[in-house]
Design a protein around this motif. Structure first.
Motif, PDB file in Angstrom:
ATOM      1  N   ARG A 172       1.117  -4.228   3.820  1.00 53.46           N
ATOM      2  CA  ARG A 172       0.036  -3.979   2.857  1.00 53.46           C
ATOM      3  C   ARG A 172       0.569  -3.842   1.434  1.00 53.46           C
ATOM      4  O   ARG A 172      -0.028  -4.343   0.480  1.00 53.46           O
ATOM      5  N   ARG A 173       1.707  -3.173   1.305  1.00 51.77           N
ATOM      6  CA  ARG A 173       2.265  -2.954  -0.030  1.00 51.77           C
ATOM      7  C   ARG A 173       2.649  -4.285  -0.682  1.00 51.77           C
ATOM      8  O   ARG A 173       2.379  -4.518  -1.865  1.00 51.77           O
ATOM      9  N   GLU A 174       3.244  -5.163   0.091  1.00 49.57           N
ATOM     10  CA  GLU A 174       3.639  -6.464  -0.453  1.00 49.57           C
ATOM     11  C   GLU A 174       2.430  -7.350  -0.745  1.00 49.57           C
ATOM     12  O   GLU A 174       2.402  -8.083  -1.734  1.00 49.57           O
ATOM     13  N   VAL A 175       1.410  -7.269   0.116  1.00 51.08           N
ATOM     14  CA  VAL A 175       0.190  -8.048  -0.116  1.00 51.08           C
ATOM     15  C   VAL A 175      -0.475  -7.605  -1.416  1.00 51.08           C
ATOM     16  O   VAL A 175      -0.882  -8.439  -2.246  1.00 51.08           O
ATOM     17  N   LEU A 176      -0.562  -6.295  -1.617  1.00 49.78           N
ATOM     18  CA  LEU A 176      -1.205  -5.794  -2.827  1.00 49.78           C
ATOM     19  C   LEU A 176      -0.373  -6.116  -4.068  1.00 49.78           C
ATOM     20  O   LEU A 176      -0.923  -6.363  -5.141  1.00 49.78           O
ATOM     21  N   TYR A 202      -0.123   3.479   0.223  1.00 46.51           N
ATOM     22  CA  TYR A 202       0.933   4.219   0.912  1.00 46.51           C
ATOM     23  C   TYR A 202       2.309   3.671   0.525  1.00 46.51           C
ATOM     24  O   TYR A 202       2.492   2.460   0.362  1.00 46.51           O
ATOM     25  N   ASP A 203       3.247   4.594   0.387  1.00 45.99           N
ATOM     26  CA  ASP A 203       4.634   4.207   0.151  1.00 45.99           C
ATOM     27  C   ASP A 203       5.424   4.456   1.435  1.00 45.99           C
ATOM     28  O   ASP A 203       5.849   5.579   1.708  1.00 45.99           O
ATOM     29  N   PRO A 204       5.623   3.430   2.252  1.00 49.42           N
ATOM     30  CA  PRO A 204       6.314   3.621   3.536  1.00 49.42           C
ATOM     31  C   PRO A 204       7.783   3.965   3.377  1.00 49.42           C
ATOM     32  O   PRO A 204       8.420   4.397   4.335  1.00 49.42           O
ATOM     33  N   ILE A 238      -0.044   5.849 -19.708  1.00 51.15           N
ATOM     34  CA  ILE A 238       0.752   5.852 -18.479  1.00 51.15           C
ATOM     35  C   ILE A 238       1.220   4.429 -18.206  1.00 51.15           C
ATOM     36  O   ILE A 238       0.408   3.487 -18.206  1.00 51.15           O
ATOM     37  N   ASP A 239       2.510   4.284 -18.007  1.00 46.07           N
ATOM     38  CA  ASP A 239       3.087   2.963 -17.775  1.00 46.07           C
ATOM     39  C   ASP A 239       2.643   2.388 -16.420  1.00 46.07           C
ATOM     40  O   ASP A 239       2.462   3.109 -15.447  1.00 46.07           O
ATOM     41  N   LEU A 240       2.513   1.069 -16.404  1.00 44.12           N
ATOM     42  CA  LEU A 240       2.272   0.344 -15.159  1.00 44.12           C
ATOM     43  C   LEU A 240       3.596  -0.309 -14.744  1.00 44.12           C
ATOM     44  O   LEU A 240       4.170  -1.108 -15.508  1.00 44.12           O
ATOM     45  N   LEU A 241       4.084   0.043 -13.550  1.00 47.63           N
ATOM     46  CA  LEU A 241       5.386  -0.412 -13.085  1.00 47.63           C
ATOM     47  C   LEU A 241       5.235  -1.412 -11.938  1.00 47.63           C
ATOM     48  O   LEU A 241       4.202  -1.423 -11.256  1.00 47.63           O
ATOM     49  N   PRO A 242       6.248  -2.213 -11.694  1.00 47.76           N
ATOM     50  CA  PRO A 242       6.183  -3.144 -10.565  1.00 47.76           C
ATOM     51  C   PRO A 242       6.002  -2.392  -9.255  1.00 47.76           C
ATOM     52  O   PRO A 242       6.552  -1.302  -9.068  1.00 47.76           O
ATOM     53  N   LEU A 243       5.247  -2.981  -8.359  1.00 50.45           N
ATOM     54  CA  LEU A 243       4.999  -2.345  -7.057  1.00 50.45           C
ATOM     55  C   LEU A 243       6.035  -2.819  -6.048  1.00 50.45           C
ATOM     56  O   LEU A 243       6.169  -4.020  -5.827  1.00 50.45           O
ATOM     57  N   GLY A 289      -1.481   1.197  15.295  1.00 51.88           N
ATOM     58  CA  GLY A 289      -0.635   0.173  15.899  1.00 51.88           C
ATOM     59  C   GLY A 289      -1.009  -1.242  15.506  1.00 51.88           C
ATOM     60  O   GLY A 289      -0.458  -2.206  16.044  1.00 51.88           O
ATOM     61  N   VAL A 290      -1.940  -1.393  14.551  1.00 52.29           N
ATOM     62  CA  VAL A 290      -2.346  -2.726  14.091  1.00 52.29           C
ATOM     63  C   VAL A 290      -1.306  -3.231  13.098  1.00 52.29           C
ATOM     64  O   VAL A 290      -1.174  -2.698  11.994  1.00 52.29           O
ATOM     65  N   LYS A 291      -0.559  -4.246  13.501  1.00 57.20           N
ATOM     66  CA  LYS A 291       0.573  -4.699  12.696  1.00 57.20           C
ATOM     67  C   LYS A 291       0.166  -5.223  11.325  1.00 57.20           C
ATOM     68  O   LYS A 291       0.912  -5.075  10.348  1.00 57.20           O
ATOM     69  N   VAL A 292      -1.024  -5.841  11.237  1.00 52.61           N
ATOM     70  CA  VAL A 292      -1.439  -6.367   9.936  1.00 52.61           C
ATOM     71  C   VAL A 292      -1.806  -5.253   8.961  1.00 52.61           C
ATOM     72  O   VAL A 292      -1.965  -5.497   7.766  1.00 52.61           O
TER      73      VAL A 292
END
Length: 223
Positions: A137-141, A116-118, A218-223, A128-131
């Motif tokens: 999630r985006r930063e963890v991945l 997901y892109d928030p 297809i290019d791979l870009l920074p997340l 409502g689960v903060k984790v």
């Protein structure tokens, strides 16, 4: 904590898992209970739960494709903080996938995931689960090594309504961190195979596949 595989809808832990999915994910992302029968029995689809004090507190579903030597993470659920669930699931998943690749005579090429892109869609609260917050999630991945494919991505609703689901990126975590592109043919073949179970494809998805088909890489870009 135990890392247990589920292979039947009759497994008591599956009811707990399905209830958890309903609490965490939006309806269009959750396959109906009875429709899980065949996927769970498919040896290529691996559904594992983290069991703590007889409760399902986390889960991950993924699959390994021998022909392409790649994996796909379907979903990961972390229902509680303070249990080290993220690392527990990620480490056990990677250990399992590395073993599957080894049995295939190879070193795992990498793993796809939809993320997901928030920054585009802000209405996914994940119960409502903060984790499970999309920003977290985006930063963890990103820390795990996932990169974003350079394409405008949609996927068919798992409710098989023919609706296109937006607000996600298709990402890939290469085993070789220096990898900068993916063959477009691999991306196209993977997506058409992955979503072959859904008969009602939205026009937006079909157009995306045509766009991918017209490219070489297809290019791979920074997340």
């Amino acid at each position: 904590m135990e890392y247990n595989r589920i292979t039947s809808i009759d497994d008591p832990n599956f009811k707990k898992l399905h209830d958890l999915m309903g609490q965490i994910f939006p309806p269009e992302e959750v396959l109906e209970y009875e429709l899980w029968k065949e996927p769970l029995e498919d040896p290529g689809i691996r559904v594992f739960v983290a069991v703590h004090n007889d409760q399902v507190v986390g889960a991950t579903e993924y699959r390994y494709y021998q022909d392409w030597n790649i994996a796909m993470t379907d979903f990961t659920i972390i229902s509680q903080p303070g249990l080290g669930l993220g690392r527990f699931l990620a480490q056990n998943r990677l250990k399992d996938l590395n073993q599957l690749a080894k049995e295939n005579g190879k070193v795992l090429f990498g793993m796809f995931a939809e993320i997901y892109d928030p920054y585009r869609v802000e209405n996914h609260e994940f119960g409502g689960v903060k984790v499970m917050d999309p920003y977290v999630r985006r930063e963890v991945l990103s820390h795990l090594g996932y990169k974003r494919l350079d394409l405008s991505y949609v996927h068919p609703s798992w409710e098989n309504t023919g609706e296109a689901v937006n607000g996600l990126d298709l990402c890939f975590m290469p085993s070789d961190e220096e990898l900068q592109t993916l063959p477009a043919s691999l991306v196209k073949e993977f997506l058409t195979t992955y979503y072959s179970v859904l008969s009602n494809k939205p026009q937006e998805w079909l157009k995306m596949i045509q766009t991918i088909e017209s490219k070489e890489a297809i290019d791979l870009l920074p997340l």
